[in-house]
Design a protein around this motif. Structure first.
Motif, PDB file in Angstrom:
ATOM      1  N   GLN A  16       0.837  -1.148   0.205  1.00 19.01           N
ATOM      2  CA  GLN A  16      -0.014  -0.150   0.097  1.00 19.01           C
ATOM      3  C   GLN A  16       1.015   0.887   0.107  1.00 19.01           C
ATOM      4  O   GLN A  16       0.702   2.274  -0.741  1.00 19.01           O
ATOM      5  CB  GLN A  16      -1.023  -0.437   1.594  1.00 19.01           C
ATOM      6  CG  GLN A  16      -1.740  -0.969   1.176  1.00 19.01           C
ATOM      7  CD  GLN A  16      -2.755  -1.440   2.060  1.00 19.01           C
ATOM      8  OE1 GLN A  16      -3.137  -0.563   3.388  1.00 19.01           O
ATOM      9  NE2 GLN A  16      -3.838  -2.269   2.091  1.00 19.01           N
ATOM     10  N   ARG A  54       1.658   1.741  -3.520  1.00 17.69           N
ATOM     11  CA  ARG A  54       0.509   1.942  -4.519  1.00 17.69           C
ATOM     12  C   ARG A  54       0.597   0.921  -5.156  1.00 17.69           C
ATOM     13  O   ARG A  54       0.363   0.707  -6.418  1.00 17.69           O
ATOM     14  CB  ARG A  54       0.602   3.531  -4.872  1.00 17.69           C
ATOM     15  CG  ARG A  54       1.469   4.666  -3.932  1.00 17.69           C
ATOM     16  CD  ARG A  54       0.024   4.614  -2.785  1.00 17.69           C
ATOM     17  NE  ARG A  54      -1.409   5.402  -3.117  1.00 17.69           N
ATOM     18  CZ  ARG A  54      -2.564   5.897  -2.579  1.00 17.69           C
ATOM     19  NH1 ARG A  54      -2.018   5.250  -1.214  1.00 17.69           N
ATOM     20  NH2 ARG A  54      -3.201   5.799  -2.694  1.00 17.69           N
ATOM     21  N   HIS A  89      -5.767   7.995   5.939  1.00 19.75           N
ATOM     22  CA  HIS A  89      -5.113   9.039   5.202  1.00 19.75           C
ATOM     23  C   HIS A  89      -5.177   9.283   3.697  1.00 19.75           C
ATOM     24  O   HIS A  89      -5.667  10.669   3.616  1.00 19.75           O
ATOM     25  CB  HIS A  89      -3.674   8.633   5.394  1.00 19.75           C
ATOM     26  CG  HIS A  89      -2.768   9.686   4.314  1.00 19.75           C
ATOM     27  ND1 HIS A  89      -2.286   9.799   2.884  1.00 19.75           N
ATOM     28  CD2 HIS A  89      -2.214  10.854   5.348  1.00 19.75           C
ATOM     29  CE1 HIS A  89      -1.352  11.089   2.996  1.00 19.75           C
ATOM     30  NE2 HIS A  89      -1.468  11.127   4.142  1.00 19.75           N
ATOM     31  N   ASP A  90      -6.133   8.066   3.238  1.00 17.16           N
ATOM     32  CA  ASP A  90      -6.422   8.353   0.975  1.00 17.16           C
ATOM     33  C   ASP A  90      -7.877   9.195   1.371  1.00 17.16           C
ATOM     34  O   ASP A  90      -8.094   9.806   0.381  1.00 17.16           O
ATOM     35  CB  ASP A  90      -5.970   6.853   0.725  1.00 17.16           C
ATOM     36  CG  ASP A  90      -4.865   7.279   0.075  1.00 17.16           C
ATOM     37  OD1 ASP A  90      -4.105   7.663   0.445  1.00 17.16           O
ATOM     38  OD2 ASP A  90      -4.579   6.008  -0.157  1.00 17.16           O
ATOM     39  N   ARG A 135      -9.109  13.681   0.525  1.00 17.34           N
ATOM     40  CA  ARG A 135     -10.021  13.281  -0.775  1.00 17.34           C
ATOM     41  C   ARG A 135     -11.438  14.196  -0.244  1.00 17.34           C
ATOM     42  O   ARG A 135     -12.153  13.682  -0.900  1.00 17.34           O
ATOM     43  CB  ARG A 135     -10.456  12.235  -1.842  1.00 17.34           C
ATOM     44  CG  ARG A 135      -8.336  12.045  -2.365  1.00 17.34           C
ATOM     45  CD  ARG A 135      -9.078  10.163  -2.996  1.00 17.34           C
ATOM     46  NE  ARG A 135      -8.165   9.483  -3.450  1.00 17.34           N
ATOM     47  CZ  ARG A 135      -7.585   8.084  -4.788  1.00 17.34           C
ATOM     48  NH1 ARG A 135      -9.187   8.487  -5.526  1.00 17.34           N
ATOM     49  NH2 ARG A 135      -6.916   8.224  -4.805  1.00 17.34           N
ATOM     50  N   LEU A 194      -8.727   3.340  -4.801  1.00 12.18           N
ATOM     51  CA  LEU A 194      -8.627   3.032  -3.969  1.00 12.18           C
ATOM     52  C   LEU A 194      -9.207   1.674  -3.943  1.00 12.18           C
ATOM     53  O   LEU A 194      -9.335   1.111  -2.707  1.00 12.18           O
ATOM     54  CB  LEU A 194      -9.593   4.409  -2.549  1.00 12.18           C
ATOM     55  CG  LEU A 194      -8.481   6.257  -2.713  1.00 12.18           C
ATOM     56  CD1 LEU A 194      -9.426   6.751  -1.920  1.00 12.18           C
ATOM     57  CD2 LEU A 194      -7.367   4.795  -2.596  1.00 12.18           C
ATOM     58  N   TYR A 200      -7.344  -0.901  -1.709  1.00 12.57           N
ATOM     59  CA  TYR A 200      -7.998  -1.104  -0.419  1.00 12.57           C
ATOM     60  C   TYR A 200      -8.685  -2.417  -0.344  1.00 12.57           C
ATOM     61  O   TYR A 200      -9.193  -2.424   0.747  1.00 12.57           O
ATOM     62  CB  TYR A 200      -7.884  -0.295   0.674  1.00 12.57           C
ATOM     63  CG  TYR A 200      -7.077   1.170   0.836  1.00 12.57           C
ATOM     64  CD1 TYR A 200      -5.928   0.843   1.814  1.00 12.57           C
ATOM     65  CD2 TYR A 200      -6.918   1.909  -0.322  1.00 12.57           C
ATOM     66  CE1 TYR A 200      -5.303   1.835   1.834  1.00 12.57           C
ATOM     67  CE2 TYR A 200      -5.966   2.822   0.062  1.00 12.57           C
ATOM     68  CZ  TYR A 200      -5.029   2.981   0.968  1.00 12.57           C
ATOM     69  OH  TYR A 200      -4.067   3.912   1.295  1.00 12.57           O
TER      70      TYR A 200
END
Length: 936
Positions: free
Chosen positions: A651, A654, A791-792, A796, A824, A828
């Motif tokens: 992760q 990415r 966090h991601d 956004r 995402l 995830y």
């Protein structure tokens, strides 16, 4: 609820009223309130009253059980907590109309209290006192409470001291005890973790303050306190007192007192106490930190230094090595296994993780093996027993001229022994029994974990595993027949594999066909295979492990045979009557060796070099409980360096788990670990000498793990697996051949069920289970949130209360939440959203680099016979040595209530005796089941 039960609860628990008063807990008041609520909604007819009575009795029992299980150290509840549980019980019971009426009633009462409160807002706040253990009452120091909370939130984004203090004050009352006061802010902070992951660090820091007070009070004087800032100055002084007291209490090896403690204490890094998440520190608190007479007196950096000193005892410059080991452990770049953490630097340094035995076919040998299990389990070892040699049901017993009852009755004895020897109460004894697929008792063996049938032929607490020869899989592929034998008539099959096994087995089949075997039976191979998979799905056992690749690729096949794996299916070492295999484990935190830009191979090389030295030291320092284990470990010196945090690393980079990029990363990262682990063992051989059984090994012939995969491919007539390399293996091969190896085996990927919690990373090579869930282990229930996802989502503008609610509703999965962008969702994706073939492909690419095996869990969202068949055949075809648990969904899901405080057990200090199954799994396959933590 019986009146006696209610009276007992009234004397044991208390309720904090809204005005701060404390009254005895009375369960009958819950029953009265529920009864009024039901009758108000449903009427008061006789029939309704009888129905309501039964419902209320059941709900009251549930509510009381929930409250008492979650009670804090002072055994108190706030009145709002009681009402939260009532509301939750009504919703769970689907009494929606009554629940709605109850919620509206609470809201009306809240408004009334708010109005009344505003009328007296000018009144002076009451002065509260705290009760000391000796009964003395002193003013409650709210200023210190505010300072500690302020220190806990310092440097962390999106957390609020005021929020924590507000919730804490709600639970304060006049006469509160020291322990309850220390616990109150911890409980307040941990309820906020689901909405902001940084509260996990806040909770840990608040628990750290409680631990500091406990340790200093024990070592210095009663009621001693220190903030983190104060402790940074006092840590060296504390450490010297800690070592001295530990020696007096006979908990620390006196040899640690002969180190240069000034030099050692000066190397401590107090700021590293702040890097824990709550789950990690609570786990250490409950199960690892040294304690005397109920008082923990070991702080985190003292703990890591104690382990480091224990591993450096025989080094020449032991202070320098201890500091080097400490810096690696306390950085979380590498973590030693649980037995090493438990026992290093103590009077009984049993540091090894896994023990493998083979059980002989005679009564003395069988019961000696059971005794050995007890002795090995006593100090935290996980056990793997090979039972294949024990004759089957109906076989002739020459000494009594009778017939054997088979292997199952003896397995029952081994099962009960594992329960009896519970490793000093730290965790249950853990053992796995292995049986080869040709054993005539194999079908009885498959049924051992069933909940039906004769309980005298069931082993509910023992893990089981199939030890499967390649020939059986070939017969399954060809839809052929398979013959079962009793090992007393086919004794050589136990030690044979590959072409030799095939020749001997077919010769026995021919004899059976002529009627020359006393005990044998023929079945369709595919029928037995289907039954193996059916039992695996229904009971979680026996696991599927493969005999031939474990032996064909074993560096030590010149001195013996691998007859089984271990408790967690990652160890593949030789066993015999004279040798009990031992393995010493530790894991590299892969997440600590990546950045958003790259994989840091240089840092990993340093980590592996130091870690391999630590693991090699275990062999010489270790406390051996039986001579067969000592003999084997000193002769072969195997270690098992593994990895954890694989999902976190992906992760950060990415990379989606279900992708070719993830498979390539699994390949490249494991190649780097393998290269440096082998190189480090070679360096140790140059410094300390080769392991005694080196000559004749695959190492001595220049055959490294990446080379032995070719042998397996040749014997199977091919292997569909990428075998490319990127590093300078030719020069390393030459060094190994000329210098030698210090260790017969160097790598094994263990489950890391506990040490990954300590480091705050994902388990082993596991995909994320869920992005928001409640983790259960022996320290209690913990809310776990994927901080990277949060966090991601924050970046956004998508992280809010609605998102928390959606994650709960969809059991921690992002796939069904429309607001979350597709990129995402892919990054995830959780374990059950990933095809198991991706896990197998990544594991296969790792396996080519590993001289032992890996604990590989497989996740199947919608199991079917066809799906399981495809999955496990693929694992065999790709050359995997072992598999571990099969995980499948059950009807149990994440709690969907939006009530605060539903994050599990509220007791942040006292661990329960046993843990509940992980949410989302049936009873046969719970993640992080404490009994599966013997490896790590």
């Amino acid at each position: 609820m019986p009146s006696g039960t209610s009276a007992a609860l009234a004397s044991a628990y208390q309720v904090i009223r809204r005005n701060g008063a404390v009254t005895p807990f009375d369960a009958s008041k819950i029953a009265v309130a529920l009864t009024k609520a039901f009758l108000a909604v449903e009427g008061s007819s006789a029939a309704a009253s009888r129905r309501v009575h039964d419902i209320v009795a059941d709900l009251t029992g549930q509510i009381v059980a929930g409250l008492t299980r979650r009670a804090d150290a002072g055994r108190t509840f706030h009145i709002e907590d009681v009402q939260d549980q009532v509301e939750l019980a009504l919703m769970r019971g689907e009494h929606h109309k009554v629940a709605r009426a109850y919620v509206l009633y609470r809201e009306d009462r809240a408004r009334e209290r708010a109005a009344a409160s505003s009328a007296v807002a000018s009144a002076a706040a009451p002065t509260l006192a705290m009760s000391l253990p000796d009964g003395t009452r002193v003013p409650l120091d709210l200023a210190r409470l505010e300072a500690v909370v302020g220190e806990a939130v310092s440097g962390l984004a999106d957390v609020s001291a005021d929020t924590i203090l507000g919730e804490t004050r709600r639970n304060l009352y006049d006469g509160i005890g020291e322990d309850e006061l220390a616990l109150a802010p911890i409980l307040a902070a941990r309820t906020l973790i689901e909405s902001e992951p940084n509260y996990a660090k806040v909770s840990a820091r608040l628990l750290l303050d409680k631990l500091r007070c406990e340790a200093l009070s024990f070592l210095v004087r009663r009621s001693e306190q220190a903030t983190q800032a104060e402790m940074a100055v006092r840590y060296a002084e504390y450490f010297r007192a800690y070592v001295a007291r530990g020696i007096v209490e006979q908990l620390i090896d006196p040899e640690l007192g002969h180190f240069d403690l000034e030099r050692i204490a000066a190397a401590l890094l107090p700021e590293r106490d702040l890097q824990f998440d709550y789950l990690g520190l609570q786990t250490l608190y409950d199960r690892y930190f040294l304690h005397a007479r109920g008082h923990r007196f070991e702080l985190p950096q003292a703990f890591f230094m104690r382990v480091a000193m224990g591993l450096a005892l025989r080094e020449v410059d032991r202070e320098a090595r201890a500091i080097e080991f400490y810096q690696l452990l306390s950085s979380f770049d590498f973590m030693a296994s649980t037995p090493t953490l438990f026992n290093a630097g103590t009077l009984r340094p049993q540091l090894s993780s896994c023990f493998l035995t083979t059980v002989p076919d005679d009564l003395d040998g069988i019961f000696k093996s059971v005794k050995d299990n007890a002795l090995l389990a006593k100090y935290s070892g996980g056990l793997g027993n090979d039972w294949t040699r024990v004759r089957g049901l109906g076989a002739h017993i020459k000494g009594t001229n009778g017939e054997s009852q088979g292997v199952v009755p003896f397995l029952k004895v081994a099962n009960d022994t594992a329960i009896a020897v519970n490793q000093g109460g730290k965790r249950k004894g853990a053992v796995c029994a292995y049986l080869e697929t040709w054993h005539v008792d194999i079908e009885k063996f498959l049924d051992l974990r069933k909940n039906t049938g004769d309980d005298r032929r069931r082993t509910h607490d023992m893990n089981t595993a199939n030890w499967v020869p390649d020939l059986f899989m070939e017969r399954v592929e060809a839809n052929g027949t398979w013959t079962l034998f009793s090992p007393d008539e086919t004794p050589d099959l136990h030690d044979l594999y590959g072409t030799a096994f095939k020749a001997a087995y077919e010769a026995y089949e021919a004899r059976a066909g002529r009627g020359e075997m006393q005990v044998s039976r023929q079945v369709r191979a595919v029928d037995l295979w289907r039954r193996m998979l059916t039992m695996l799905f229904e009971t979680g056992h026996p696991w599927i492990t493969f005999k031939d690749p474990c032996n064909i690729r074993s560096p030590q096949r010149h001195v013996g045979v691998v007859h089984s794996s271990n408790l967690c299916t990652e160890i593949t070492l030789n066993t015999s009557d004279e040798e009990v295999a031992v393995c010493n484990l530790g894991s590299v935190n892969l997440a600590a060796h990546v950045t958003a830009e790259r994989f840091d191979g240089e840092r990993l090389a340093r980590t592996v070099r130091i870690a391999m030295r630590m693991l090699d030291n275990v062999v010489d320092i270790n406390f051996y409980t039986i001579p067969e284990a000592r003999r084997s470990n000193l002769k072969h010196r195997p270690v098992g360096l593994g990895i954890m945090g694989f999902q976190d690393a992906l992760q950060t980079l990415r990379i989606a788990y279900a992708s070719e990029a993830a498979v390539r990363f699994a390949d490249e990262s494991m190649e780097t670990v393998s290269f440096h682990a082998i190189s480090a063992s070679c360096d140790l051989a140059a410094e300390r000498g080769r392991y005694p059984s080196f000559e004749g090994s695959l190492w001595s012939k220049g055959v490294l793990p990446i080379d032995s995969i070719e042998d397996l491919a040749q014997r199977r007539g091919g292997l569909d697996l990428d075998r490319s390399t990127t590093m300078d293996w030719e020069s390393l091969r030459a060094r190994v051949t000329s210098i030698g190896m210090r260790n017969s085996n160097t790598m094994a990927i263990a489950p890391t069920a506990t040490i990954s919690n300590i480091c705050g990373v994902s388990q082993s090579i596991e995909p994320a289970y869920q992005n928001l869930f409640v983790k259960s282990n022996m320290s209690g229930d913990f809310t776990v949130v994927n901080a990277a996802l949060v966090h991601d989502l924050k970046a956004r503008g998508l992280w809010d209360e609605l998102m928390v609610s959606d994650l709960k509703y969809y059991d921690g999965s992002v796939g069904s939440i429309d607001r979350i962008p597709d990129d995402l969702k892919v990054l995830y994706a959780t374990a059950f959203e990933i095809e198991p073939s991706w896990l197998i492909e990544a594991a296969a690419r790792r396996q080519k680099w590993i001289d032992q095996a890996q604990s590989l869990n497989l996740y199947v969202a919608n199991p079917s016979g066809r799906k399981l068949d495809e999955t496990y055949r693929l694992a065999w075809r790709r050359g995997l040595k072992t598999t571990y648990y099969l995980r499948s969904r059950s009807a149990t899901h994440v709690e969907k209530s939006t009530l605060k405080g539903t994050d599990g057990k509220l007791n942040a200090v006292s661990a329960p005796v046993a843990a509940a199954p992980e949410a989302g799994f049936g009873p046969a396959c719970s993640i992080n089941d404490p009994e599966c933590e013997a490896c790590q």
